[in-house]
Design a protein around this motif. Structure first.
Motif, mmCIF file in Angstrom:
data_model
loop_
_atom_site.group_PDB
_atom_site.id
_atom_site.type_symbol
_atom_site.label_atom_id
_atom_site.label_comp_id
_atom_site.label_asym_id
_atom_site.label_seq_id
_atom_site.Cartn_x
_atom_site.Cartn_y
_atom_site.Cartn_z
ATOM 1 N N HIS A 250 6.614 -15.961 -12.751
ATOM 2 C CA HIS A 250 6.781 -16.967 -11.708
ATOM 3 C C HIS A 250 8.100 -16.788 -10.949
ATOM 4 O O HIS A 250 9.193 -16.821 -11.541
ATOM 5 N N ASN A 251 7.952 -16.543 -9.643
ATOM 6 C CA ASN A 251 9.095 -16.413 -8.721
ATOM 7 C C ASN A 251 10.064 -15.282 -9.121
ATOM 8 O O ASN A 251 11.229 -15.301 -8.714
ATOM 9 N N ASP A 252 9.602 -14.315 -9.895
ATOM 10 C CA ASP A 252 10.450 -13.216 -10.363
ATOM 11 C C ASP A 252 10.276 -12.016 -9.428
ATOM 12 O O ASP A 252 9.311 -11.261 -9.515
ATOM 13 N N MET A 253 11.244 -11.826 -8.530
ATOM 14 C CA MET A 253 11.136 -10.785 -7.521
ATOM 15 C C MET A 253 11.345 -9.386 -8.103
ATOM 16 O O MET A 253 10.786 -8.406 -7.608
ATOM 17 N N LYS A 254 12.133 -9.285 -9.170
ATOM 18 C CA LYS A 254 12.314 -7.985 -9.805
ATOM 19 C C LYS A 254 11.005 -7.500 -10.428
ATOM 20 O O LYS A 254 10.644 -6.327 -10.317
ATOM 21 N N HIS A 255 10.308 -8.416 -11.077
ATOM 22 C CA HIS A 255 9.027 -8.058 -11.682
ATOM 23 C C HIS A 255 7.999 -7.706 -10.612
ATOM 24 O O HIS A 255 7.241 -6.738 -10.756
ATOM 25 N N LEU A 256 7.976 -8.478 -9.530
ATOM 26 C CA LEU A 256 7.029 -8.203 -8.452
ATOM 27 C C LEU A 256 7.294 -6.823 -7.850
ATOM 28 O O LEU A 256 6.361 -6.041 -7.633
ATOM 29 N N GLU A 257 8.554 -6.498 -7.613
ATOM 30 C CA GLU A 257 8.867 -5.187 -7.027
ATOM 31 C C GLU A 257 8.511 -4.058 -7.986
ATOM 32 O O GLU A 257 8.027 -2.997 -7.563
ATOM 33 N N LEU A 259 6.057 -4.010 -10.032
ATOM 34 C CA LEU A 259 4.606 -3.823 -9.957
ATOM 35 C C LEU A 259 4.204 -3.164 -8.634
ATOM 36 O O LEU A 259 3.356 -2.259 -8.609
ATOM 37 N N LEU A 260 4.793 -3.611 -7.537
ATOM 38 C CA LEU A 260 4.471 -3.036 -6.229
ATOM 39 C C LEU A 260 4.813 -1.545 -6.162
ATOM 40 O O LEU A 260 4.083 -0.749 -5.557
ATOM 41 N N SER A 261 5.903 -1.168 -6.797
ATOM 42 C CA SER A 261 6.371 0.222 -6.726
ATOM 43 C C SER A 261 5.465 1.195 -7.469
ATOM 44 O O SER A 261 5.625 2.419 -7.352
ATOM 45 N N MET A 262 4.502 0.671 -8.229
ATOM 46 C CA MET A 262 3.569 1.534 -8.963
ATOM 47 C C MET A 262 2.534 2.184 -8.053
ATOM 48 O O MET A 262 1.819 3.105 -8.475
ATOM 49 N N TYR A 263 2.428 1.719 -6.807
ATOM 50 C CA TYR A 263 1.355 2.180 -5.927
ATOM 51 C C TYR A 263 1.914 2.769 -4.638
ATOM 52 O O TYR A 263 2.960 2.327 -4.137
ATOM 53 N N PRO A 264 1.211 3.750 -4.073
ATOM 54 C CA PRO A 264 1.628 4.299 -2.778
ATOM 55 C C PRO A 264 1.602 3.214 -1.702
ATOM 56 O O PRO A 264 0.827 2.251 -1.791
ATOM 57 N N LYS A 265 2.405 3.372 -0.702
ATOM 58 C CA LYS A 265 2.448 2.397 0.378
ATOM 59 C C LYS A 265 1.108 2.319 1.101
ATOM 60 O O LYS A 265 0.750 1.291 1.676
ATOM 61 N N SER A 266 0.337 3.402 1.034
ATOM 62 C CA SER A 266 -0.951 3.449 1.728
ATOM 63 C C SER A 266 -2.050 2.669 1.006
ATOM 64 O O SER A 266 -3.118 2.441 1.572
ATOM 65 N N THR A 267 -1.818 2.269 -0.243
ATOM 66 C CA THR A 267 -2.816 1.493 -0.980
ATOM 67 C C THR A 267 -2.883 0.072 -0.424
ATOM 68 O O THR A 267 -1.842 -0.588 -0.278
ATOM 69 N N PRO A 268 -4.087 -0.435 -0.101
ATOM 70 C CA PRO A 268 -4.191 -1.823 0.387
ATOM 71 C C PRO A 268 -3.675 -2.788 -0.685
ATOM 72 O O PRO A 268 -4.073 -2.721 -1.850
ATOM 73 N N LYS A 269 -2.792 -3.701 -0.292
ATOM 74 C CA LYS A 269 -2.188 -4.637 -1.239
ATOM 75 C C LYS A 269 -2.133 -6.034 -0.627
ATOM 76 O O LYS A 269 -2.026 -6.182 0.601
ATOM 77 N N LEU A 270 -2.156 -7.026 -1.498
ATOM 78 C CA LEU A 270 -2.017 -8.419 -1.063
ATOM 79 C C LEU A 270 -1.208 -9.174 -2.110
ATOM 80 O O LEU A 270 -1.492 -9.080 -3.308
ATOM 81 N N ILE A 271 -0.194 -9.900 -1.665
ATOM 82 C CA ILE A 271 0.614 -10.733 -2.560
ATOM 83 C C ILE A 271 0.203 -12.187 -2.343
ATOM 84 O O ILE A 271 0.331 -12.725 -1.242
ATOM 85 N N ALA A 272 -0.306 -12.824 -3.403
ATOM 86 C CA ALA A 272 -0.782 -14.204 -3.322
ATOM 87 C C ALA A 272 0.195 -15.132 -4.036
ATOM 88 O O ALA A 272 0.520 -14.913 -5.206
#
Length: 564
Positions: A250-257, A259-272
């Motif tokens: 919850h509200n943890d930006m380090k954890h979110l980043e 997870l996001l960094s595991m995928y190429p920028k070209s992969t479709p992503k959505l943050i809810a």
């Protein structure tokens, strides 16, 4: 039976003499069992009495005749019945026993829900009556945050529209047709969030589910990143999307980043994520999430359900509130720079809380709204809201936009109640929003506390137990409105103090000795600064830009479909 069938395929001249299509036709015409009586392998087995049976696994069931034969089996479980030449002792599934067992388990784990008979009175808001009209109580947990459900102008608009256009919409937009009320309402929603377009749903649950599900269906190789405290509607939508997902703390930006960094920028992503989390009152770092979304190529999906109407100079939510001065000065126009609200791709909200009626919506770019309108089953195949409801909502949004004093008065009441509880040591889970969660910590005492408030003090505050909140964090959730003034607030505070004494509930000092819980009594918990500043709660309607009074908006083309 399957073993016999496989053996028959090898040795039975009848089976060998028929093609697979021929056997399917016999099954369809209900003649397969009768013909099988003549099979040297199947015949004797079918004529023998069968004292038990094992259901065929659905994945391996092939003959359509099986379902037809099963439908002929008697519901009686006392005696074997004959089925096309053989007997069976198979028993039907006991649905009542299974359902009763599940309900009993829910009662035992204290997650069973009790609904109170609460009938809110428009002319005596925030009062309601229970089953008897003379048994009146004060409501302190409603999500009708601004009391707009009783607004006379909204009421008159709805009555007038209903008299002219009836009580129902007649069906979906595609079947029953489009109407001016839907177009007007979607125009108002888009203008509120300063987006190109918007779509209205029957509820925000449906909106969240529909949009998130659609993302998964149209981008099967995509990934959804979801805050662990997201609402059930978002959880359901993400499950229905059936694509890869990650929960971030919850509200943890380090954890979110991470997870996001595991995928190429070209992969479709959505943050809810949500702006205000209704059970604890915490607020998300929207700007930081937008930064990460831009860095890693993700769409942002922001649920402002518990913020619209109450935050921002015009009630557009926390995203508007973060650029408060710029939006206050611009009024209905967009500020000269890119704001936090403009950076969010998709904003969903409810029309049933601060706007006082019912419904939900999503707002965003014209292209995204046309995409949702064209592909989301939850929008396409759901009967649209009645004309009177949509007309009332458009009126409500216009009133809320130009009435900053309601937002200010609500915040003043919230501050007063929180301060008095702090003075008494009543444990309020710390947060910067309008939510006042009183930590109790177990379901039994939580239910008792709610019952004492209702039956002894005539105050309605619903107990919040699992699964709405994690076990061990049970609480009472209080939500002041602009109409809960000092006199009413003092009655609540005295009643809560009585409940805490009567039940011997933990106070802040007790939780502190325990090591802290949910931020209450935690030594390392930072002081929470309210979203509304001291200067902001001094504002009046006269401080708003005059362009918010009776604005004229260009109606949205996307509501009806974009003509090329």
């Amino acid at each position: 039976m399957e073993t016999l069938a496989r053996t028959s395929m090898n040795v039975c001249p009848f089976v060998k003499a028929h093609t697979a299509d021929g056997l399917r036709k016999l099954a369809h015409d209900h003649g397969l069992l009768a013909m099988a009586q003549h099979c040297p392998v199947m015949g004797p087995a079918l004529r023998a009495e069968r004292h038990y049976s094992t259901a065929t696994k659905p994945a391996h069931a092939r003959a359509e005749g099986v379902a037809v034969a099963a439908a002929k089996v008697s519901r009686s479980v006392d005696n074997p019945v004959e089925l096309d030449g053989f007997k069976t002792n198979e028993k039907p599934f006991n649905y009542d026993a299974a359902v009763s067992e599940q309900l009993e388990a829910k009662r035992k784990d204290h997650s069973y829900r009790y609904f109170n008979n609460i009938n809110r009175l428009a002319n005596e808001f925030p009062k309601a009556h229970r089953a008897r009209e003379d048994d009146k109580v004060m409501v302190w947990c409603s999500n009708d945050y601004l009391g707009m459900s009783k607004n006379q102008q909204v009421y008159e608009t709805m009555v007038k529209t209903m008299q002219k256009y009836g009580v129902g919409s007649g069906g979906t937009r595609n079947i029953a047709g489009h109407n001016r009320h839907a177009i007007n309402l979607e125009t108002e929603v888009a203008a509120l969030h300063k987006k190109e377009a918007a779509l209205v749903f029957t509820s925000c649950f449906v909106a969240n589910d529909s949009v998130l599900t659609l993302f998964g269906k149209r981008f099967p190789n995509g990934v959804i990143f979801s805050d662990e405290l997201n609402h059930a509607s978002m959880i359901v939508g993400i499950k229905n999307a059936r694509i890869k997902k990650h929960l971030f703390k919850h509200n943890d930006m380090k954890h979110l980043e991470q997870l996001l960094s595991m995928y190429p920028k070209s992969t479709p992503k959505l943050i809810a994520f949500e702006s205000v989390y209704s059970m604890c009152g915490s607020v998300s770092p929207i700007e930081k999430i937008c930064d990460l979304a831009e860095k890693y190529g993700a769409l942002t999906f922001l649920d402002e359900v518990h913020a619209v109407g109450m935050y921002g100079p015009h009630g557009a939510g926390v995203a508007e509130h973060l650029d408060f001065d710029a939006h206050l000065k611009a009024g209905i126009a967009s500020p000269s720079y890119k704001t936090v609200m403009s950076r969010v791709d998709l904003i969903t909200g409810t029309l049933g809380k601060s706007f006082g009626v019912v419904g939900g919506y999503v707002a965003g770019s014209c292209n995204l709204m046309d995409w949702i309108r064209s592909f989301a089953p939850g929008f396409i195949f759901t009967t649209t809201l009645p004309p009177a409801v949509m007309a009332g909502l458009a009126t409500s949004i216009r009133i809320v936009r130009r009435n900053i004093e309601d937002r200010v008065n609500q915040q003043k009441n919230v501050r007063y109640v929180k301060k008095q509880f702090a003075n008494l040591g009543i444990p309020v889970i710390p947060n910067p929003s309008h939510i006042i969660p009183l930590l109790i910590g177990n379901p039994t005492d939580c239910k008792k506390a709610s019952d004492i408030l209702l039956n002894k003090h005539k105050i309605y505050v619903q107990a919040i137990n699992f699964p709405s909140v994690p076990r061990g964090t049970e609480r009472l959730r209080i939500t002041p409105s602009p109409h809960h003034g000092k006199e009413i607030s003092d009655q609540l505070i005295a009643a809560v103090e009585d409940v805490w004494k009567s039940l011997g509930l933990k106070r802040v000092s007790d939780w502190e000795a325990f090591g802290g819980h949910c931020g209450v009594g935690s030594a390392n918990h930072e002081s929470v600064v309210p979203l509304w500043t001291d200067d902001q709660i001094k504002l009046t309607n006269a401080d708003l830009n005059p362009n918010v009074i009776g604005p004229v908006f260009k109606q949205l083309e996307v509501s009806s479909g974009i003509r090329l």
